[in-house]
Design a protein around this motif. Structure first.
Motif, mmCIF file in Angstrom:
data_model
loop_
_atom_site.group_PDB
_atom_site.id
_atom_site.type_symbol
_atom_site.label_atom_id
_atom_site.label_comp_id
_atom_site.label_asym_id
_atom_site.label_seq_id
_atom_site.Cartn_x
_atom_site.Cartn_y
_atom_site.Cartn_z
ATOM 1 N N TYR A 86 69.194 -1.265 9.354
ATOM 2 C CA TYR A 86 69.293 -0.120 7.622
ATOM 3 C C TYR A 86 70.314 0.384 7.821
ATOM 4 O O TYR A 86 71.276 0.279 8.518
ATOM 5 N N SER A 87 70.072 0.946 6.511
ATOM 6 C CA SER A 87 72.223 1.162 6.180
ATOM 7 C C SER A 87 71.240 2.500 6.567
ATOM 8 O O SER A 87 70.329 2.943 6.009
ATOM 9 N N ASP A 116 63.919 0.236 -3.330
ATOM 10 C CA ASP A 116 63.227 -0.991 -4.229
ATOM 11 C C ASP A 116 62.755 -0.729 -5.068
ATOM 12 O O ASP A 116 61.384 -0.635 -5.131
ATOM 13 N N LYS A 154 62.686 -8.875 -5.885
ATOM 14 C CA LYS A 154 63.446 -8.557 -4.704
ATOM 15 C C LYS A 154 63.784 -7.292 -4.861
ATOM 16 O O LYS A 154 63.775 -6.688 -3.605
ATOM 17 N N ARG A 155 62.447 -6.542 -5.744
ATOM 18 C CA ARG A 155 62.462 -4.445 -5.395
ATOM 19 C C ARG A 155 64.222 -4.299 -5.321
ATOM 20 O O ARG A 155 64.226 -3.528 -3.957
ATOM 21 N N CYS A 205 65.530 3.127 4.403
ATOM 22 C CA CYS A 205 66.517 2.492 3.294
ATOM 23 C C CYS A 205 65.444 2.016 2.372
ATOM 24 O O CYS A 205 64.791 1.438 2.936
ATOM 25 N N SER A 206 66.426 1.387 1.729
ATOM 26 C CA SER A 206 65.806 0.266 0.532
ATOM 27 C C SER A 206 66.076 -1.080 1.112
ATOM 28 O O SER A 206 67.085 -1.268 2.115
ATOM 29 N N ASN A 207 65.385 -1.858 0.631
ATOM 30 C CA ASN A 207 66.179 -3.751 1.549
ATOM 31 C C ASN A 207 66.944 -3.646 0.551
ATOM 32 O O ASN A 207 67.484 -3.673 -0.063
ATOM 33 N N ILE A 208 68.014 -4.378 1.487
ATOM 34 C CA ILE A 208 69.604 -4.882 1.357
ATOM 35 C C ILE A 208 69.713 -6.452 0.851
ATOM 36 O O ILE A 208 70.749 -6.179 -0.009
ATOM 37 N N SER A 209 68.647 -7.080 0.327
ATOM 38 C CA SER A 209 69.005 -7.732 -0.074
ATOM 39 C C SER A 209 68.271 -7.064 -1.922
ATOM 40 O O SER A 209 69.631 -7.670 -2.610
ATOM 41 N N ARG A 211 67.001 11.179 11.619
ATOM 42 C CA ARG A 211 68.448 10.895 10.533
ATOM 43 C C ARG A 211 68.620 12.370 10.123
ATOM 44 O O ARG A 211 68.375 12.357 8.350
ATOM 45 N N ASN A 222 67.277 0.696 15.867
ATOM 46 C CA ASN A 222 68.351 -0.635 14.553
ATOM 47 C C ASN A 222 68.791 -1.226 15.114
ATOM 48 O O ASN A 222 70.524 -1.238 15.552
ATOM 49 N N CYS A 233 66.097 -4.464 10.559
ATOM 50 C CA CYS A 233 65.577 -3.402 10.058
ATOM 51 C C CYS A 233 65.775 -3.179 8.151
ATOM 52 O O CYS A 233 64.172 -2.913 7.492
ATOM 53 N N GLY A 234 66.713 -3.809 7.509
ATOM 54 C CA GLY A 234 67.256 -3.732 6.751
ATOM 55 C C GLY A 234 66.315 -4.771 5.959
ATOM 56 O O GLY A 234 66.961 -4.607 4.509
ATOM 57 N N LYS A 235 65.094 -5.742 6.101
ATOM 58 C CA LYS A 235 64.376 -6.491 5.432
ATOM 59 C C LYS A 235 63.622 -5.586 4.666
ATOM 60 O O LYS A 235 62.794 -6.456 3.702
ATOM 61 N N ARG A 236 63.068 -4.725 5.576
ATOM 62 C CA ARG A 236 62.029 -4.216 4.922
ATOM 63 C C ARG A 236 61.351 -5.061 4.772
ATOM 64 O O ARG A 236 60.738 -5.098 3.136
ATOM 65 N N ASN A 268 58.990 -5.817 -1.654
ATOM 66 C CA ASN A 268 60.064 -7.089 -1.358
ATOM 67 C C ASN A 268 59.246 -8.670 -0.879
ATOM 68 O O ASN A 268 59.036 -8.928 -0.044
ATOM 69 N N ILE A 269 59.808 -9.461 -1.738
ATOM 70 C CA ILE A 269 59.711 -10.833 -1.627
ATOM 71 C C ILE A 269 60.579 -11.446 -0.290
ATOM 72 O O ILE A 269 59.745 -12.394 0.924
#
Lengths: 524, 524
Positions: free
Chosen positions: A154-155, A188, A349-350, A376-380, B64, B97, B347-350, B378-379
């Motif tokens: 998570y970011s 996202d 990729k959202r 957080c939103s997805n890192i990619s 948080r 996380n 986590c960051g991949k949501r 997200n895909i």
């Protein structure tokens, strides 16, 4: 209860148009579960459409509405029974989803994403044969901006600080005015950002949001889900979907006279579904209007890279406001951006962000808190948002191939927009404004009264009736204008310009043949 | 208005505890924008905390919360002024996380993701030196399940059909009962899925959701945001956080007597923050309770892979219900799963999904519509969700290394859980139940009355006072138990078991030294 019953009746009526059999629900209709689920109605269950949140019932989203569910059924039939329809494939022109229709992703972006997904590639010698040097360099830079290089963590709730720095730098370069990374909230895609702002601003149905009509129905859906009132302002089709300040004022006053507290103005520029690009002077007037009336300006700027005419260019509302000397103290402004549109078209990729300016510290703290609840939103998607705001530059190894990909996509989109616009305008009783930008045409259908009567006879809205006939005859999926709102008594469809260029002639010819036969069938 | 004013006063009081200076808001406090934003208050603005949605104000999310914002400030100070605090790094034990604390991603999963992000790698000969054969094979399989192999396109609103097929197969293999891909809704992590269900079920503050206390505050936050009532049921700390049916019945009846329509029961298994793993008989009773009372069972099963004791195993509620002979007609059941937890910790991949069973077709259509408004998750997250439900199997090239990574992570987590549990139990006035599962310990602090008075003197909740002192002395970030709910008059903290194993001894020693000095300072 009466209102809910009426809503239900309306739903059932609408569904009856599109249901060829007793199957109640598109996405589940053909599954064994549907039969089981249908049987549940008879059991004593606490959750029925009459006991769920009525705001959910009220929400509508035509872009993936009944016409799309019907298209999915047809697609399945084509697979299981080839030749069962007078076309070989379904052409989804209902949604701005370029890669689903064959647009290729931009190589540089995907190289960086792959390297960040599997950073141990960066230590392998074979990697240099597979990836461009600047993609490798960019991946390192991004990884170094992430605490512990952990792309799986998570970011920060607003997104990785280093990526927000990069996005702020990209905005500053675009606008010529500074941007603050603390103003950026990565999301996202743009949709959750819009929901966040609606959630923040709407307290009850006495709070109104000024929205263009026609509008992308995310806005009407989000306002409905959050229990507010959509205050419509009409774009003027006769002046290329012009946005008149006099119309804004009239609708604002009208809403206020009804006791509605108007909180924000939504502007979509370039326009969706309408495709117009606002002129700078017009934008200045809009900024002044919001400033003077104390409205938050919600600027949907996701099509900022999609402009197809020489005489128009994109100006962000932040640039306009700053150029007028207005800062945080003068105007509350939120700009939405997405990786789904532009030449990148990375819908799946959202990724996206909102730039939130001109709110006081306490309110911003509340926005931060709501963002935190979802972590957080997805890192990619975050990485991709930083890339689209900072693509390769002259001198980078990838620049030439990147630029060829980018301009290839944009120039092709411009040609497709023009070809389809001309095609619509060549049809009897159809007029179509230019798509100066975005990804859609929104032609007006002057339907014969017999067609309107035929639609009424099956409880259908006339443009939905037309769209359904078009789909059944050609496999082309468009969205009825009624899903976006339109001047009462006018009928439109929204059609994307996204099918690949080699398919456009065939689409135009199928469209023409269908329309001719439709007009013949219903000629007055 | 009185209530909002009181809420505001509470916020300001709470903030005053943690603000060392006049900086009003953590995430923005050190930026130039904050000063500008603060100046806005004096201007005539329409958006203030008194005019935003009061549901947003009411929502709280301690994981948080202010303690984390304070930790972020300390971290910045450590970077700009090394040696300015009695520790060298901030240890974030506030949130589940894993990769932020050094856990490495599972190689196979990342290989597949990278290949799907940049499919042209699959045509290159060098790729075979860099990726395992089964990762290449899996990537092809996934790409072939995506229409047009377009990993950059919006998918079906519920997620890519082929990936839902794979997830359903994984569920069926886990449970020994069939699963239907049409029941799966892929989501950006589990949080949006929880919001979707709350949005569907909650009509007003007269609708209640039974939630465990202590609970992961996503639930309280989501209920607040959607305007419902949290109906608490207390887990019994003295029996290892036991979930008693008698307590459920008592609280249900109590809520009903107050005119609350209780719509659903939330169960978190394994427990968060409490770490207990439910016994099969207990789960059967819970299923019967929901069935008999007509409640939707919302089963948070995101820690299904995180079990650290020999005598407990995870059983999904769907498996329990089906084993009792109950099907869609008997029970409305939603199971939430995520790629963020387990041994994967992505986590960051949501990525995540909900499996929605036992709702009638009309209601499911409404869930589908709400999913459609946000287009799709997200895909990459979708792909990862399919992978964690279908990891490499015996005989696959990656199996041995995959299994070594998986069991290495899980056995290490079990050792860390035990070491920290023992450490907490060795502290004066601290008792700590076993973490049978999940990623947290939730020790009870029997605070001296002088500590409680000292906390009150600075308007702080006693466990927040303790957590703040712990952070300032050691750099260890934990979440006050008050953020999760607890029996009135008891005080807890939630501490993750996620710091890497080589750091655990140091954490234990810093924790011990701090606690001893704290107890000495405030001894009665």
């Amino acid at each position: 209860m009466r209102r809910f019953a009426a809503d239900r009746a309306k739903r059932l009526l609408f569904r009856s148009l599109f249901s060829s059999a007793a199957t109640p629900s598109a996405p589940f209709s053909s599954s064994p579960a549907a039969a089981a689920a249908a049987a549940i109605d008879s059991a004593a269950r606490s959750v029925t459409v009459d006991t769920i949140n009525p705001k959910v019932l009220k929400c509508e989203y035509a872009v993936r509405g009944e016409i799309v569910s019907h298209a999915q059924r047809l697609q399945l039939e084509l697979q299981t029974k080839p030749g069962s329809h007078p076309f070989e494939e379904i052409l989804y022109c209902n949604i701005g989803n370029p890669q689903s229709l064959g647009q290729q992703p931009v190589t540089f972006f995907r190289e960086v994403l792959a390297l960040c997904d599997h950073p141990s590639l960066l230590d392998q010698s074979e990697t240099h044969a597979l990836f461009s040097a600047d993609a490798v360099e960019r991946a390192w830079k991004i990884l170094d901006a992430i605490p512990g290089r952990a792309t799986g963590a998570y970011s920060h709730s607003q997104g990785i600080k280093g990526l927000r720095d990069a996005i702020a730098a990209g905005i500053a370069e675009r606008d010529g005015f500074p941007a603050n990374p603390d103003d950026i909230f990565l999301t996202d895609g743009a949709s959750p950002a819009v929901h966040t702002m609606m959630q923040l601003l709407i307290r009850s149905e006495k709070d109104g949001i000024l929205c263009p009509i026609p509008q992308y129905p995310l806005y009407s859906a989000s306002i409905a889900l959050h229990g507010g009132s959509l205050v419509p302002y009409y774009l003027d089709e006769s002046t290329g979907w012009g946005l008149e300040i006099s119309e804004l004022k009239k609708q604002l006053e009208d809403a206020r006279s009804k006791g509605i507290t108007v909180r924000a103005l939504v502007v979509i520029n370039p326009g969706n579904p309408t495709g117009q690009v606002l002129a700078e002077e017009n934008q200045k007037d809009i900024v002044d209007f919001c400033k003077n009336e104390g409205l938050v300006l919600l600027a949907d700027e996701v099509y900022q890279e999609n402009i197809y005419v020489e005489d128009k260019k994109f100006n962000s509302f932040k640039k306009i406001a700053r150029s007028m000397g207005y800062d945080d103290a003068h105007l509350s402004l939120v700009s939405f951006q997405s990786v789904s549109k532009g030449y990148y078209g990375e819908c799946g990729k959202r990724g996206g962000y909102m730039e939130v300016t001109g709110f006081n510290a306490e309110v911003r703290e509340q926005i931060y808190k709501v963002a935190s609840v979802n972590l957080c939103s997805n890192i990619s998607g975050q990485i991709l948002a930083s890339l689209v705001m900072n693509p390769p530059k002259v001198g980078d190894e990838s620049y030439e191939s990147f630029d060829a990909e980018k301009s290839g996509i944009l120039s092709s989109l411009a040609r497709r927009a023009k070809a389809l616009e001309d095609a619509f305008n060549s049809l009897e009783g159809v007029t179509c404004n230019k798509a100066e930008g975005a990804m859609y045409l929104f032609p007006c259908l002057h339907l014969p009264s017999k067609a309107i009567e035929a639609a009424k006879a099956v409880d259908a809205v006339p443009d939905a009736f037309y769209a359904r006939r078009l789909l059944d005859a050609t496999g082309i999926v468009v969205v009825p204008g009624s899903g976006f709102g339109q001047v009462p008594g006018t009928w439109h469809i929204r059609c994307t310009i996204l099918p690949q260029e080699d398919k456009i002639p065939d689409i135009i010819s199928r469209l023409g043949a269908f329309h001719e036969s439709f007009m013949e069938e219903f000629c007055d």
